[in-house]
Write an enzyme that holds these catalytic residues in place. Structure first.
Site, PDB file in Angstrom:
ATOM      1  N   THR A 131      47.339  33.419 -10.040  1.00 11.64           N
ATOM      2  CA  THR A 131      46.758  34.608  -9.416  1.00 11.64           C
ATOM      3  C   THR A 131      47.802  35.692  -9.178  1.00 11.64           C
ATOM      4  OG1 THR A 131      45.018  33.308  -8.348  1.00 11.64           O
ATOM      5  CG2 THR A 131      45.513  35.441  -7.379  1.00 11.64           C
ATOM      6  N   SER A 177      46.300  28.260 -13.345  1.00  8.95           N
ATOM      7  CA  SER A 177      46.903  26.936 -13.134  1.00  8.95           C
ATOM      8  C   SER A 177      45.916  25.782 -13.247  1.00  8.95           C
ATOM      9  CB  SER A 177      47.631  26.880 -11.793  1.00  8.95           C
ATOM     10  OG  SER A 177      46.730  26.882 -10.707  1.00  8.95           O
ATOM     11  N   THR A 204      47.849  28.711  -7.650  1.00 11.91           N
ATOM     12  CA  THR A 204      47.725  27.846  -6.478  1.00 11.91           C
ATOM     13  C   THR A 204      46.871  26.603  -6.715  1.00 11.91           C
ATOM     14  OG1 THR A 204      45.841  29.147  -5.667  1.00 11.91           O
ATOM     15  CG2 THR A 204      48.047  29.776  -4.894  1.00 11.91           C
ATOM     16  N   ASP A 205      46.023  26.616  -7.746  1.00  8.68           N
ATOM     17  CA  ASP A 205      45.112  25.476  -7.942  1.00  8.68           C
ATOM     18  C   ASP A 205      45.860  24.157  -8.119  1.00  8.68           C
ATOM     19  OD1 ASP A 205      43.010  27.209  -7.757  1.00  8.68           O
ATOM     20  OD2 ASP A 205      42.275  26.929  -9.792  1.00  8.68           O
TER      21      ASP A 205
END
Length: 335
Positions: A12, A53, A86-87
């Site tokens: 992101t 990610s 962040t995933d």
């Protein structure tokens, strides 16, 4: 203060509007241009990849690990920042931490809001990560987000959208980023690092299967049938399932499959308390307890163990080492 290398992987923090949603497409230099660089820090950017990610694979993580090793071969480098989606940030950070053998820090950061958002959190997170990478030593791989510094081990994404995205539900943060610099609260315990996997090491299939009401061994056995060399059983409570799943675990272990046991509960360790399909029976069947690690990081521990050796007993030993063998390290310091 000194030289920090930013390794850009997408996420992101590097995402722009694509017409129907956001996707990572910005180069690391574009991301860096949004942030204030701490005084006295020089920055070099390595554009390794640019992916959302959720698409990160073991091959990506190995490429990142090898790139980190190559960068740290230069003694002029004081630390590394990895910008990451962040995933799956918690998985990549923990993977690197299991193999990280240098006192210089590797600091993961990212953003919950895209690159060009007016209220974007990426610029602050990147500034704080650069400051952390330039000043701390002996803390292993870290996650810096929302003014907080977390150890890679145990830290997971706890908010889908909010800026305070990461925490260790079963532990405390390592440090805070303050107006006066990095305020360290504790030094993480870390096992001795695992060796860098050989370049020609085959990539093993490692799956995760969750237990639930009416859960049966069907999906667990399907993972075994698909060729999984390791499986994380995401159990209920303190690590409980059913007698039928225990039988499936025992059969899988007898075939050389490495089975790790975690829980779908957010906080606390798995423990041998219950029988009739509980953790007492699952451990007797050959499953390895993963402490407070949750599914994503438990899978990474199994993955690293599978990359370490092809011997089933050796893999179990490597997994237990990654989970339970903290060793003394150099005291944490700020430069």
């Amino acid at each position: 203060m000194g030289q920090v290398v930013v390794i850009s992987t997408g996420g992101t923090i590097a995402s722009r509007w694509q017409g129907s949603g956001f996707a990572a497409d910005a180069a690391g230099g574009d991301v860096l241009a949004t942030a204030a660089v701490p005084e006295g820090v020089s920055v070099r950017v390595v554009d390794l990849m640019s992916v959302n990610s959720a698409r990160i694979t073991t091959a990506h993580q190995l490429a990142l690990l090898r790139t980190v090793r190559e960068v740290l071969a230069d003694p002029a480098v004081d630390g590394i920042v990895v910008t990451h989606g962040t995933d799956t940030l918690e998985e990549s950070a923990f993977f690197l931490d299991l193999h990280h053998d240098d006192p210089r820090p590797v600091v993961f950061t990212g953003a919950q809001r895209p690159l060009e958002a007016e209220d974007g959190d990426g610029p602050r997170n990147l500034h704080d990560a650069l400051l952390t990478a330039a000043t701390v030593r002996g803390l292993g791989v870290l996650v810096v987000f929302n003014g907080q510094v977390h150890a890679a081990r145990g830290t997971v994404k706890v908010q889908t959208l909010a800026a305070d995205a990461f925490a260790d539900p079963s532990g405390s943060r390592v440090a805070d980023v303050t107006a006066d610099g990095i305020q360290i609260h504790r030094r993480p315990e870390r096992p001795a690092p695992l060796p860098l996997p050989a370049a020609d090491t085959p990539l093993p299939r490692i799956d995760a299967v969750m237990h639930h009401c009416d859960g049966d061994p069907l999906l667990f056995n399907a993972a075994v049938g698909a060729g999984a060399q390791g499986i994380v059983l995401v159990a209920t409570g303190a690590g409980n399932a059913t007698p039928e799943i225990c039988a499936a675990v025992e059969a899988a272990v007898s075939r050389g499959v490495l089975v790790a046991l975690t829980t779908r509960v957010a906080t606390g360790p798995v423990a041998e308390i219950y029988t009739h399909g509980g953790a007492v029976d699952l451990v007797a069947a050959g499953a390895v307890l993963t402490g407070t690690l949750r599914a994503g990081q438990a899978r990474i521990a199994v993955l690293s163990a599978a990359l370490a050796t092809t011997d089933p007993a050796g893999r179990a030993d490597a997994l237990r080492h990654a989970l339970d063998a903290p060793v003394a390290a150099e005291p944490a310091t700020t430069a």
